[in-house]
Design a protein around this motif. Structure first.
Motif, PDB file in Angstrom:
ATOM      1  N   ALA A  33       0.832  -1.203   0.000  1.00 58.60           N
ATOM      2  CA  ALA A  33       0.000   0.000   0.000  1.00 58.60           C
ATOM      3  C   ALA A  33       0.865   1.251   0.000  1.00 58.60           C
ATOM      4  CB  ALA A  33      -0.929  -0.005   1.215  1.00 58.60           C
ATOM      5  N   GLU A  34       0.391   2.282  -0.724  1.00 61.08           N
ATOM      6  CA  GLU A  34       1.121   3.534  -0.809  1.00 61.08           C
ATOM      7  C   GLU A  34       0.800   4.401   0.398  1.00 61.08           C
ATOM      8  OE1 GLU A  34       1.711   7.284  -3.910  1.00 61.08           O
ATOM      9  OE2 GLU A  34       0.441   5.556  -4.417  1.00 61.08           O
ATOM     10  N   LEU A  35       1.795   5.117   0.900  1.00 59.67           N
ATOM     11  CA  LEU A  35       1.596   5.993   2.046  1.00 59.67           C
ATOM     12  C   LEU A  35       0.695   7.156   1.680  1.00 59.67           C
ATOM     13  CD1 LEU A  35       5.100   6.334   3.736  1.00 59.67           C
ATOM     14  CD2 LEU A  35       3.046   5.354   4.757  1.00 59.67           C
ATOM     15  N   PRO A  36      -0.175   7.597   2.599  1.00 56.17           N
ATOM     16  CA  PRO A  36      -0.988   8.784   2.326  1.00 56.17           C
ATOM     17  C   PRO A  36      -0.096  10.004   2.113  1.00 56.17           C
ATOM     18  CG  PRO A  36      -1.802   7.602   4.260  1.00 56.17           C
ATOM     19  CD  PRO A  36      -0.488   6.986   3.888  1.00 56.17           C
ATOM     20  N   ALA A  37      -0.633  10.972   1.388  1.00 55.68           N
ATOM     21  CA  ALA A  37       0.136  12.184   1.076  1.00 55.68           C
ATOM     22  C   ALA A  37       0.515  12.935   2.345  1.00 55.68           C
ATOM     23  CB  ALA A  37      -0.676  13.088   0.145  1.00 55.68           C
ATOM     24  N   LEU A  38      -0.349  12.874   3.355  1.00 56.04           N
ATOM     25  CA  LEU A  38      -0.073  13.590   4.606  1.00 56.04           C
ATOM     26  C   LEU A  38       1.210  13.091   5.259  1.00 56.04           C
ATOM     27  CD1 LEU A  38      -0.918  15.543   6.868  1.00 56.04           C
ATOM     28  CD2 LEU A  38      -2.266  13.691   7.859  1.00 56.04           C
ATOM     29  N   ILE A  39       1.409  11.751   5.282  1.00 58.50           N
ATOM     30  CA  ILE A  39       2.612  11.183   5.897  1.00 58.50           C
ATOM     31  C   ILE A  39       3.851  11.557   5.085  1.00 58.50           C
ATOM     32  CG2 ILE A  39       3.714   9.077   6.703  1.00 58.50           C
ATOM     33  CD1 ILE A  39       1.171   9.803   8.194  1.00 58.50           C
ATOM     34  N   GLN A  40       3.731  11.524   3.762  1.00 56.39           N
ATOM     35  CA  GLN A  40       4.863  11.899   2.916  1.00 56.39           C
ATOM     36  C   GLN A  40       5.240  13.366   3.134  1.00 56.39           C
ATOM     37  OE1 GLN A  40       4.512  10.659  -1.216  1.00 56.39           O
ATOM     38  NE2 GLN A  40       2.977   9.135  -0.667  1.00 56.39           N
ATOM     39  N   ASP A  41       4.216  14.219   3.183  1.00 59.86           N
ATOM     40  CA  ASP A  41       4.480  15.647   3.402  1.00 59.86           C
ATOM     41  C   ASP A  41       5.117  15.885   4.763  1.00 59.86           C
ATOM     42  OD1 ASP A  41       3.413  16.214   0.955  1.00 59.86           O
ATOM     43  OD2 ASP A  41       1.433  16.776   1.706  1.00 59.86           O
ATOM     44  N   LEU A  42       4.608  15.183   5.772  1.00 60.14           N
ATOM     45  CA  LEU A  42       5.152  15.359   7.123  1.00 60.14           C
ATOM     46  C   LEU A  42       6.602  14.906   7.184  1.00 60.14           C
ATOM     47  CD1 LEU A  42       4.566  16.188  10.047  1.00 60.14           C
ATOM     48  CD2 LEU A  42       3.834  13.833  10.494  1.00 60.14           C
ATOM     49  N   ALA A  43       6.908  13.790   6.541  1.00 59.46           N
ATOM     50  CA  ALA A  43       8.294  13.300   6.514  1.00 59.46           C
ATOM     51  C   ALA A  43       9.202  14.310   5.828  1.00 59.46           C
ATOM     52  CB  ALA A  43       8.353  11.954   5.798  1.00 59.46           C
ATOM     53  N   LEU A  44       8.751  14.844   4.702  1.00 58.31           N
ATOM     54  CA  LEU A  44       9.561  15.828   3.971  1.00 58.31           C
ATOM     55  C   LEU A  44       9.793  17.079   4.817  1.00 58.31           C
ATOM     56  CD1 LEU A  44      10.915  16.805   1.349  1.00 58.31           C
ATOM     57  CD2 LEU A  44       8.665  17.633   0.613  1.00 58.31           C
ATOM     58  N   ILE A  45       8.737  17.569   5.460  1.00 56.59           N
ATOM     59  CA  ILE A  45       8.838  18.792   6.267  1.00 56.59           C
ATOM     60  C   ILE A  45       9.815  18.600   7.416  1.00 56.59           C
ATOM     61  CG2 ILE A  45       7.563  20.214   7.927  1.00 56.59           C
ATOM     62  CD1 ILE A  45       5.169  20.037   6.076  1.00 56.59           C
ATOM     63  N   LEU A  46       9.663  17.509   8.161  1.00 58.24           N
ATOM     64  CA  LEU A  46      10.481  17.309   9.354  1.00 58.24           C
ATOM     65  C   LEU A  46      11.937  17.035   9.003  1.00 58.24           C
ATOM     66  CD1 LEU A  46       8.056  15.260  11.644  1.00 58.24           C
ATOM     67  CD2 LEU A  46       8.530  17.701  11.657  1.00 58.24           C
ATOM     68  N   VAL A  47      12.177  16.296   7.926  1.00 60.25           N
ATOM     69  CA  VAL A  47      13.564  16.019   7.529  1.00 60.25           C
ATOM     70  C   VAL A  47      14.263  17.306   7.106  1.00 60.25           C
ATOM     71  CG1 VAL A  47      15.001  14.898   5.791  1.00 60.25           C
ATOM     72  CG2 VAL A  47      13.193  13.605   6.919  1.00 60.25           C
TER      73      VAL A  47
ATOM     74  N   PRO B  61       5.948  24.867  -3.256  1.00 58.77           N
ATOM     75  CA  PRO B  61       5.826  24.755  -4.722  1.00 58.77           C
ATOM     76  C   PRO B  61       6.574  25.857  -5.466  1.00 58.77           C
ATOM     77  CG  PRO B  61       3.682  24.517  -3.638  1.00 58.77           C
ATOM     78  CD  PRO B  61       4.647  24.967  -2.595  1.00 58.77           C
ATOM     79  N   HIS B  62       6.946  26.940  -4.749  1.00 61.58           N
ATOM     80  CA  HIS B  62       7.664  28.037  -5.398  1.00 61.58           C
ATOM     81  C   HIS B  62       9.136  27.699  -5.635  1.00 61.58           C
ATOM     82  CE1 HIS B  62       4.105  30.391  -4.677  1.00 61.58           C
ATOM     83  NE2 HIS B  62       4.218  30.240  -3.375  1.00 61.58           N
ATOM     84  N   MET B  63       9.607  26.577  -5.088  1.00 62.18           N
ATOM     85  CA  MET B  63      11.016  26.184  -5.236  1.00 62.18           C
ATOM     86  C   MET B  63      11.061  24.976  -6.172  1.00 62.18           C
ATOM     87  SD  MET B  63      13.956  27.207  -4.228  1.00 62.18           S
ATOM     88  CE  MET B  63      15.661  26.688  -4.094  1.00 62.18           C
ATOM     89  N   PRO B  64      11.346  25.181  -7.454  1.00 65.30           N
ATOM     90  CA  PRO B  64      11.243  24.078  -8.427  1.00 65.30           C
ATOM     91  C   PRO B  64      12.379  23.069  -8.356  1.00 65.30           C
ATOM     92  CG  PRO B  64      12.024  26.076  -9.513  1.00 65.30           C
ATOM     93  CD  PRO B  64      11.724  26.454  -8.084  1.00 65.30           C
ATOM     94  N   TYR B  65      13.456  23.381  -7.650  1.00 65.79           N
ATOM     95  CA  TYR B  65      14.641  22.521  -7.686  1.00 65.79           C
ATOM     96  C   TYR B  65      14.661  21.489  -6.553  1.00 65.79           C
ATOM     97  CZ  TYR B  65      15.981  26.416 -10.659  1.00 65.79           C
ATOM     98  OH  TYR B  65      15.992  27.386 -11.619  1.00 65.79           O
ATOM     99  N   THR B  66      13.682  21.524  -5.672  1.00 63.75           N
ATOM    100  CA  THR B  66      13.630  20.575  -4.553  1.00 63.75           C
ATOM    101  C   THR B  66      12.266  19.901  -4.515  1.00 63.75           C
ATOM    102  OG1 THR B  66      12.907  22.344  -3.057  1.00 63.75           O
ATOM    103  CG2 THR B  66      15.264  21.909  -3.167  1.00 63.75           C
ATOM    104  N   ALA B  67      12.175  18.844  -3.707  1.00 62.79           N
ATOM    105  CA  ALA B  67      10.895  18.160  -3.529  1.00 62.79           C
ATOM    106  C   ALA B  67       9.899  19.086  -2.847  1.00 62.79           C
ATOM    107  CB  ALA B  67      11.105  16.896  -2.705  1.00 62.79           C
ATOM    108  N   SER B  68       8.641  18.986  -3.264  1.00 59.66           N
ATOM    109  CA  SER B  68       7.616  19.898  -2.759  1.00 59.66           C
ATOM    110  C   SER B  68       6.527  19.130  -2.022  1.00 59.66           C
ATOM    111  CB  SER B  68       6.995  20.704  -3.908  1.00 59.66           C
ATOM    112  OG  SER B  68       7.980  21.449  -4.583  1.00 59.66           O
ATOM    113  N   VAL B  69       5.846  19.851  -1.139  1.00 58.18           N
ATOM    114  CA  VAL B  69       4.706  19.289  -0.416  1.00 58.18           C
ATOM    115  C   VAL B  69       3.568  19.034  -1.392  1.00 58.18           C
ATOM    116  CG1 VAL B  69       2.924  19.873   1.259  1.00 58.18           C
ATOM    117  CG2 VAL B  69       5.308  20.287   1.799  1.00 58.18           C
ATOM    118  N   VAL B  70       2.860  17.907  -1.205  1.00 52.77           N
ATOM    119  CA  VAL B  70       1.804  17.515  -2.138  1.00 52.77           C
ATOM    120  C   VAL B  70       0.482  18.185  -1.785  1.00 52.77           C
ATOM    121  CG1 VAL B  70       0.501  15.570  -3.067  1.00 52.77           C
ATOM    122  CG2 VAL B  70       2.945  15.314  -2.555  1.00 52.77           C
ATOM    123  N   ASP B  71       0.065  18.059  -0.538  1.00 52.38           N
ATOM    124  CA  ASP B  71      -1.260  18.539  -0.113  1.00 52.38           C
ATOM    125  C   ASP B  71      -1.097  19.697   0.866  1.00 52.38           C
ATOM    126  OD1 ASP B  71      -3.856  18.918   0.637  1.00 52.38           O
ATOM    127  OD2 ASP B  71      -4.301  16.803   0.983  1.00 52.38           O
TER     128      ASP B  71
END
Length: 752
Positions: A2-16, A45-55
């Motif tokens: 199963a794929e992780l929900p977008a919220l968990i992915q966004d939270l992981a990206l933010i905290l890291v 989303p304004h930073m095109p060179y890095t990973a961005s938050v989904v939701d």
């Protein structure tokens, strides 16, 4: 899988990302708030060179929770009693700064041609200095113990409180198409009503609840209960038309008066840090480089507005509050930045849809720039004063300093003023409580009794039952309103001083009786069809019976005592545990002398030394008045008293003396062991050979402990357990001993 929900992915990206960036900012000794904002910009989303938050919607939801917990923590660190003890000086300074900077912000926004709401919200943002950033700057510059820093922090606390009120007022303004003076007055009255009601009821009820379940509460339960109360008040606050942040702050300030306040604050801190980080990251996500480039000139103008405006108006405000020119300039220059509350106000404007999209990133950019400039502005204050002193006439400088001394911190108010102030406050509080009880009874109890007694004939019985119960419930409040302070020391002194005071004193009683009768009149008018004369007569009779009733008197006194005990519970606990500051703190005669707290680090070189050995009086010119150790207080310690790690010293001295002491405490410490991995203790077997240097020597003479820093734990003699080595026994060839020590020391012994 199963794929992780977008919220968990966004939270992981933010905290890291936030973790990496804040480590960098910590290394650079910059405020972590800026690190969170930069992290938000990197994942936006304004930073095109890095990973961005989904939701983004989920992140904004978490950010709203972060604001709520930030203000809850602020409330936990706040006490209305502290504000009352500050006197008029910080209040004058705070109101002056907020008014001047708000008007300045509105004028600047109007000059750029921005909309009316943009200008109003911009004024609110520019008026709010950052408590977090200033506290961090004082700490980094070693100024936190100085007297002017305490004045700045007092004003910042008041600014945070007024920011809450400002948010409520801005919401009211935003909800109306054409807000006028009457609407503003209604909003302020509504804020005051619910503020007093919640505080009085909360301070009465919440400590009683916590006290009754104290035996059942551990750290986990206390955390859940505290956050539950916070969220419940936030929900209730939104139901009556305020923001959830306002309700969270009120519940925090209520819990701040309980014995459990410090425990709650420590338990809530990780939750606040997590959600607060997400909030500031969400702030950084709204930073659009295109908008910042397009609005570079307004950003520059706003930065200069804050720097110059706070330097001038802030210094003038502190002078009006009673500070000398030098102290006022140090205070005013310290507040030349905006921070977290400006973001919160901007978020409010965006959520209400009343401000333009460009204003948020512009304010964030201004905050980042002014934050970086804060330490330089603090350092600039003293040179600016010196330059001003050389250019202004000495007579004018003396006049300004004389103006500061004409506003003493404590003034003897007249008996009349003191008595009338207390009567007004009591009447206001008891009127609010009575109004709340009447509202609850007519909203919930009256419909219930009418359902129990349906029909036209029984309808009057339902009204009568509700009316009698309402009068009984508010009777302790009405009696206290009429009778309280009628036998106070001020009343007796004024009555005895002159016969001319008798009539005004009796008039104060008459006014309060009329107010109490009006409450009875309103109840009768709502529930009956009696004539006004009958209702007034019933009101007078009811008030007289309340005054004469001993039962109502006992209830009134009991309720007031419970409230006072709850309000003082934290002070009582502090006195018992020796944590309360001495009463003479604010009464030192020399304006340049004050008291400050210093914590002894765990690795301090002072640990284990007596005050006589440290000789702090001769070295730094200070006096140690108390030592706070665990839950005990040692007052007026002598030269033989020893300092322990984590002791808290209460020290009296000037700003310069205390600064030197603070520097010495920070510097005179043992360096951390950089080879900690090599310090691991290990157990090794050693066989005494013919060539061993230990042959024929006793344990003491062998030097295993004294020279090699190792310990012999036993002798192996073929038994199940090791034998204890007799200190007088001499080692013989073939002995097998077991030794404990560090790796290098063991290698040295074994290889001998």
């Amino acid at each position: 899988m199963a794929e992780l929900p977008a919220l968990i992915q966004d939270l992981a990206l933010i905290l890291v990302v936030a973790g990496i960036v804040t480590l960098v900012f910590k290394k650079l000794k910059q405020p972590l708030v800026l690190g969170y904002i930069v992290a938000g910009f990197l994942v936006s989303p304004h930073m095109p060179y890095t990973a961005s938050v989904v939701d983004m919607s989920n992140i904004h939801l978490w950010a709203d929770i972060g604001v709520m917990f930030l203000l809850f923590s602020l409330g936990l660190d706040f006490s209305f009693k502290k504000i009352l003890k500050m006197g008029a000086s910080p209040i004058i300074s705070t109101v002056t700064i907020i008014f001047c900077m708000s008007m300045l912000g509105v004028c600047v926004g109007h000059a750029f041609g921005w909309s009316k709401m943009d200008c109003i919200f911009l004024g609110g943002m520019l008026a709010m200095s950052s408590t977090t950033i200033i506290y961090k700057a004082f700490d980094d510059l070693g100024l936190r113990q100085q007297q002017f820093a305490g004045l700045v922090m007092s004003v910042l606390i008041l600014e945070d409180i007024l920011a809450i009120v400002m948010m409520v007022m801005l919401s009211a303004i935003a909800s109306g198409n054409n807000p006028d003076g009457s609407q503003m007055l209604v909003s302020i009255t509504k804020i005051g009503f619910f503020l007093v009601l919640w505080l009085v009821v909360g301070i009465f009820a919440v400590p009683l609840f916590l006290r009754s379940v104290r035996k059942l509460i551990n750290a986990e339960v206390l955390l859940i209960v505290s956050l539950g109360l916070c969220c419940a008040m936030a929900v209730f606050s939104t139901k009556v038309g305020f923001s959830s942040a306002f309700g969270a702050f009120i519940m925090g300030s209520i819990l701040a008066e309980t014995i459990e306040a410090e425990r709650i604050e420590k338990l809530v801190e990780p939750v606040k840090n997590l959600f607060g980080a997400i909030f500031f990251v969400s702030v950084g996500m709204l930073v659009d480089p295109v908008i910042i480039l397009d609005y570079a000139l307004p950003i520059f103008i706003l930065v200069m507005t804050i720097l110059v405006g706070q330097s001038i108006f802030g210094s003038a405000a502190f002078m009006l509050g009673g500070e000398s020119l030098k102290s006022a300039m140090r205070c005013g220059f310290s507040m030349a930045q905006i921070g977290e509350f400006s973001f919160i106000i901007a978020s409010l404007g965006l959520s209400l849809g009343v401000i333009s999209d460009f204003l948020y990133p512009v304010v964030v950019a201004v905050s980042v720039i002014t934050t970086f400039l804060t330490p330089y502005m603090i350092r600039l204050a003293t040179p600016a004063y010196s330059a001003l002193e050389h250019r202004l006439p000495s007579r004018l400088i003396r006049a300004m300093n004389h103006l500061s001394t004409s506003h003493p911190n404590t003034t003897e108010r007249s008996k009349w003023k003191h008595l009338l102030t207390q009567m007004t406050v009591n009447t206001l509080v008891y009127s609010i409580l009575s109004t709340a009880v009447i509202t609850l009874m007519f909203t919930f109890v009256l419909p219930f009794t009418r359902k129990l007694l349906p029909g036209w004939e029984l309808h009057w019985y339902a009204n009568a039952i509700t009316g009698v119960l309402t009068v009984l419930f508010i009777s302790p409040f009405l009696r206290a309103m009429v009778m309280k302070k009628n036998r106070s020391e001020e009343w007796k002194a004024l009555w005895a001083e002159s016969n001319r005071n008798h009539l005004p004193l009796l008039f104060t009683v008459l006014v309060r009786v009329v107010i109490a009768v009006n409450f009875i009149f309103y109840i009768c008018n709502y529930l009956t069809r009696f004539t006004p004369a009958i209702m007034i007569t019933l009101g007078l009779v009811a008030v007289v019976l309340m005054v004469l009733s001993r039962g109502i008197k006992r209830r009134s006194i009991l309720l007031e005592r419970l409230f006072i005990n709850n309000l003082r519970s934290r002070d009582i606990e502090a006195q018992v545990q020796g944590k309360k500051r001495p009463l003479y703190e604010g009464r030192l005669l020399d304006r340049d002398i004050h008291i400050a707290d210093f914590d002894i680090p765990h690795n301090s070189q002072w640990a284990g030394k007596s005050l006589k050995e440290l000789n702090l009086g001769r070295r730094y010119g200070v006096h140690v008045s108390s030592i706070l150790r665990a839950k005990n207080r040692l007052n007026i310690p002598d030269g033989d008293d020893v300092i322990f790690p984590l002791d808290r010293l209460q020290v009296i001295g000037s700003d310069e003396q205390l600064a030197k002491l603070s520097q010495a405490i920070a510097q005179e410490t043992f360096d951390e062991d950089r080879d900690i991995e090599k310090r691991e203790m290990k157990l090794r077997q050693l066989i005494i050979t013919e060539s061993s240097p230990f042959v024929g020597k006793t344990l003491e003479k062998s030097g295993i402990r004294s020279q090699y820093n190792c310990m012999v734990v036993g002798l192996e003699e073929g038994k199940e357990n090791l034998s204890i080595v007799n200190p007088k026994r001499r080692f013989q060839e073939g002995d097998i001993i077991w030794i404990v020590g560090e790796e290098d020391a063991l290698k040295t012994i074994i290889n001998m």
